[in-house]
Design a protein around this motif. Sequence first.
Motif, PDB file in Angstrom:
ATOM      1  N   SER A 166      -8.805 -17.965   9.636  1.00 23.35           N
ATOM      2  CA  SER A 166      -9.012 -19.416   9.592  1.00 23.35           C
ATOM      3  C   SER A 166      -9.199 -20.087  10.949  1.00 23.35           C
ATOM      4  N   VAL A 167      -9.294 -19.298  12.026  1.00 22.15           N
ATOM      5  CA  VAL A 167      -9.628 -19.857  13.341  1.00 22.15           C
ATOM      6  C   VAL A 167     -10.712 -18.979  13.955  1.00 22.15           C
ATOM      7  N   ASP A 196      -5.318 -21.945  18.185  1.00 27.46           N
ATOM      8  CA  ASP A 196      -6.603 -22.555  17.840  1.00 27.46           C
ATOM      9  C   ASP A 196      -7.739 -21.548  17.875  1.00 27.46           C
ATOM     10  N   VAL A 250     -14.271 -24.165  18.057  1.00 24.02           N
ATOM     11  CA  VAL A 250     -13.017 -24.700  17.534  1.00 24.02           C
ATOM     12  C   VAL A 250     -13.240 -26.096  16.963  1.00 24.02           C
ATOM     13  N   ASP A 251     -13.996 -26.941  17.689  1.00 23.28           N
ATOM     14  CA  ASP A 251     -14.257 -28.312  17.221  1.00 23.28           C
ATOM     15  C   ASP A 251     -15.008 -28.303  15.891  1.00 23.28           C
ATOM     16  N   HIS A 293     -15.055 -25.893  13.713  1.00 28.97           N
ATOM     17  CA  HIS A 293     -14.169 -25.356  12.688  1.00 28.97           C
ATOM     18  C   HIS A 293     -13.204 -26.426  12.196  1.00 28.97           C
ATOM     19  N   ASP A 294     -12.635 -27.200  13.137  1.00 28.41           N
ATOM     20  CA  ASP A 294     -11.706 -28.273  12.759  1.00 28.41           C
ATOM     21  C   ASP A 294     -12.412 -29.329  11.916  1.00 28.41           C
ATOM     22  N   ALA A 295     -13.650 -29.656  12.296  1.00 27.05           N
ATOM     23  CA  ALA A 295     -14.415 -30.650  11.540  1.00 27.05           C
ATOM     24  C   ALA A 295     -14.701 -30.150  10.129  1.00 27.05           C
ATOM     25  N   ARG A 296     -15.002 -28.862  10.008  1.00 27.10           N
ATOM     26  CA  ARG A 296     -15.288 -28.271   8.709  1.00 27.10           C
ATOM     27  C   ARG A 296     -14.032 -28.317   7.817  1.00 27.10           C
ATOM     28  N   ASP A 297     -12.878 -27.997   8.409  1.00 27.88           N
ATOM     29  CA  ASP A 297     -11.624 -28.031   7.662  1.00 27.88           C
ATOM     30  C   ASP A 297     -11.319 -29.449   7.191  1.00 27.88           C
ATOM     31  N   SER A 298     -11.556 -30.419   8.093  1.00 30.42           N
ATOM     32  CA  SER A 298     -11.289 -31.816   7.746  1.00 30.42           C
ATOM     33  C   SER A 298     -12.177 -32.261   6.584  1.00 30.42           C
TER      34      SER A 298
END
Length: 361
Positions: A51-52, A146, A348-349, A351-356
């Motif tokens: 997941s990262v 992260d 990372v950015d 990936h975080d946006a996709r999770d959000s």
Amino acid sequence: MRLIEKVWFQGHSAKWWMVPILLPLMVVFAGLSFIRRLAYKIGLLQAVKVSVPVVVVGNIGVGGNGKTPVTLYLVEKLTEQGLKVGVVSRGYGSNAPYYPYQVHAESTAEQAGDEPLLIFQRSGVNVVIGSDRVAGCQLLIEQGCDLIIADDGLQHYRLARDFEFVVVDGKRLFGNGLLLPAGPLRETKQRINHANCVIVNGESSWLKQAHNLDIPALTMQLTANKVVNVKTGESVKLSDFLAQYLVSEYKVNALAGIGDPKRFFNTLEQYGFTIARAQGFVDHQTFTVDDLQSFSEDLPLLMTEKDAVKCASFAQENYWYLPVDAVFLHTSNVENITAVITELVKLVDEHDARDSYELKR
């Protein structure tokens, strides 16, 4: 250096007959490697995506070529960008009480392996070892990492990756160019083009000759500016060490248990040392007191940082190690590695946006 490595890298004429004998085994190895990779490519075997983002630092051959300094460089630069970075490694030669095993301040080289312990001691980031690197990544994720760097994970195809660095020794390159066991390669040279970036350790004409290279290529050098006492941890600038600690034409003894011991000895001579006695050991050598008893106590004994973590428990006052760092000297190299670091941060950015987005849905 083992005899077979002399055949691989130096064309040892006295044992030329070993290569033809090993060619049938090489064909078997090549076939099995091809089938395994094909199985992942067509989905018969499933790569696990954690997941990262996962960044692999590896090589296509055996032996040391600078992967650990590259890993440490990436850890430092990505940490400066505000990321919590973790490192997962197989932990070659380790004998941990359980796996996955998290390296900690009381870990020994016997438990963790020399390179994972070195990475932990130098960087302070979370380091986990074990043959199941997917399980190692999950442990790092639970601790809030992260981004994960898979040290020497190029051929571990079960772990899906977002970015691959291939590190090449600019001096030894690919040896005789053959696959194991007839040569030093785990995969063919064509594998490099499937990575995202190749880093050559040391100046080499190979990059100029590699006209079919389709990925960014960088050149790095390993540099040192100090020596550290293995027993006390005292750190001394190289220039001061030469001036204050050495007598008789800067003579030292030296040992190295790395992929290419001669490279370390040449480095010492380039920095101005005269080596009274040099002894190379096999890569990942497990040192004992007996291995070092033959060295004179009257001269400093210099070793690599990887060797030092295995000698710390019985170190004498005259044991010193030379820590090295990966440095990208040329302007174009600096700009390119900076761009690569930026790209890793974007992973990372994104990936975080996709999770959000998934959570909002």
